[in-house]
Write a protein that holds these residues in place. Structure first.
Motif, PDB file in Angstrom:
ATOM      1  N   LEU A   1       0.832  -1.205   0.000  1.00  0.00           N
ATOM      2  CA  LEU A   1       0.000   0.000   0.000  1.00  0.00           C
ATOM      3  C   LEU A   1       0.867   1.256   0.000  1.00  0.00           C
TER       4      LEU A   1
ATOM      5  N   THR B   1      -2.990   7.337   2.533  1.00  0.00           N
ATOM      6  CA  THR B   1      -4.049   6.758   1.707  1.00  0.00           C
ATOM      7  C   THR B   1      -4.583   7.754   0.678  1.00  0.00           C
TER       8      THR B   1
ATOM      9  N   PHE C   1     -10.603   2.978   5.278  1.00  0.00           N
ATOM     10  CA  PHE C   1      -9.723   2.946   4.113  1.00  0.00           C
ATOM     11  C   PHE C   1     -10.542   3.086   2.834  1.00  0.00           C
TER      12      PHE C   1
ATOM     13  N   VAL D   1     -10.057   5.821  -0.176  1.00  0.00           N
ATOM     14  CA  VAL D   1      -9.507   5.346  -1.455  1.00  0.00           C
ATOM     15  C   VAL D   1     -10.659   4.839  -2.317  1.00  0.00           C
TER      16      VAL D   1
END
Length: 289
Positions: free
Chosen positions: A108, A218, A244, A248
């Motif tokens: 990530l 993120t 998250f 995203v």
């Protein structure tokens, strides 16, 4: 029948390490393991990819398996290593990086760096989002007791006893009793004594401190991201996934019942299906003639 998995040494970003590879078509699927683990943990998934004719490569991260030690600062060292690993296999920028636990965090973090040639990222129980209380408690205790434990690291504990404990931890803790016994023995063979235990503790504390000061961005992730989480994961908290996903928009979530922190060991066939469903793994439509 011989194994389709090929093992060879490689140097990535100045780090001597090794890779486990299976041949096949399509953009390479690059596999990053979790903390204290090694490329060996991907063997069941590599077998799945081999049976489907798909190219995949697992690597020992710095400080793990047969790789050189993890330097300091630890996170930048890992980031540079992952960048080098991706570039070594990049083809048209469509490399797929899959990571479990620490490897998921590193995948990530790579997705948040626009200069890294990636097509998609899959995080399996990724670290860095939120942790279960057991891991938070363990990290706090180790941080408090570290000065004392540095003396314990010098204790003449037989290596065979340490490896037996490591194999049990892998079989019952990480693999939830669902992995082949041979994988536990492979995990344990990388721990040679108390000094290795101390080194791993030092790496864990360094990564924990640095993650607090250099968190995952993120907001910089624009690539397709698939999160895979075992509903019974006790180390990386599945409840962190909604936050998250809200940050995203290119991310999706697949939650697996009856799986813990390492679904790739528990359901390798299902994990292979999910990874191959990511956008850049789909067949390219042929142009009309």
């Amino acid at each position: 029948m011989s194994s389709p998995i090929n093992e060879r040494p490689i140097v990535v970003a100045g780090v001597s390490t090794r890779v486990l590879e299976v041949d096949g078509d399509g953009p390479p699927i690059l596999l990053l393991h979790g903390f204290t683990d090694s490329a060996d943990s991907w063997r069941p998934l590599l077998q799945e990819f081999a049976s489907r004719g798909r190219r995949a490569v697992a690597v020992d991260l710095p400080g793990s398996g047969r790789a050189d030690r993890l330097a300091r600062p630890a996170l930048p060292h890992h980031d540079a290593f992952v960048d080098g690993f991706v570039r070594a296999y990049a083809e048209r920028g469509d490399v797929v990086v899959v990571g479990n636990s620490l490897g998921g965090l590193l995948a990530l973090r790579a997705a948040a760096r626009s200069e890294v040639p990636l097509g998609a990222v899959v995080g399996i129980g990724p670290a860095g989002l939120a942790y279960g209380w057991r891991l938070r408690y363990l990290t706090t205790v180790l941080r408090c007791l570290d000065p004392l434990l540095q003396f314990v690291d010098r204790a003449p504990v037989p290596a065979a006893l340490i490896r037996r404990g490591a194999a049990r931890f892998y079989a019952r803790g990480l693999a939830a009793g669902r992995a082949e016994s041979g994988l536990a023995l492979r995990y344990a063979e990388h721990v040679h004594g108390m000094r290795d235990v101390g080194r791993l503790r030092s790496d864990l504390l360094a990564l924990s401190r640095e993650s607090d000061h250099d968190p995952l961005r993120t907001d910089r992730i624009r690539l397709p991201v698939l999160l895979i989480w075992g509903r019974e994961d006790k180390l990386a908290d599945p409840n962190s996934a909604p936050a998250f996903l809200s940050t995203v928009p290119t991310a999706t979530l697949e939650t697996l019942d009856n799986c813990g922190h390492c679904p790739q060991l528990e359901e390798p066939g299902r994990i292979a299906d999910l990874i191959l469903s990511t956008p850049c793994n789909q067949p390219t439509p042929k142009a009309d003639s």
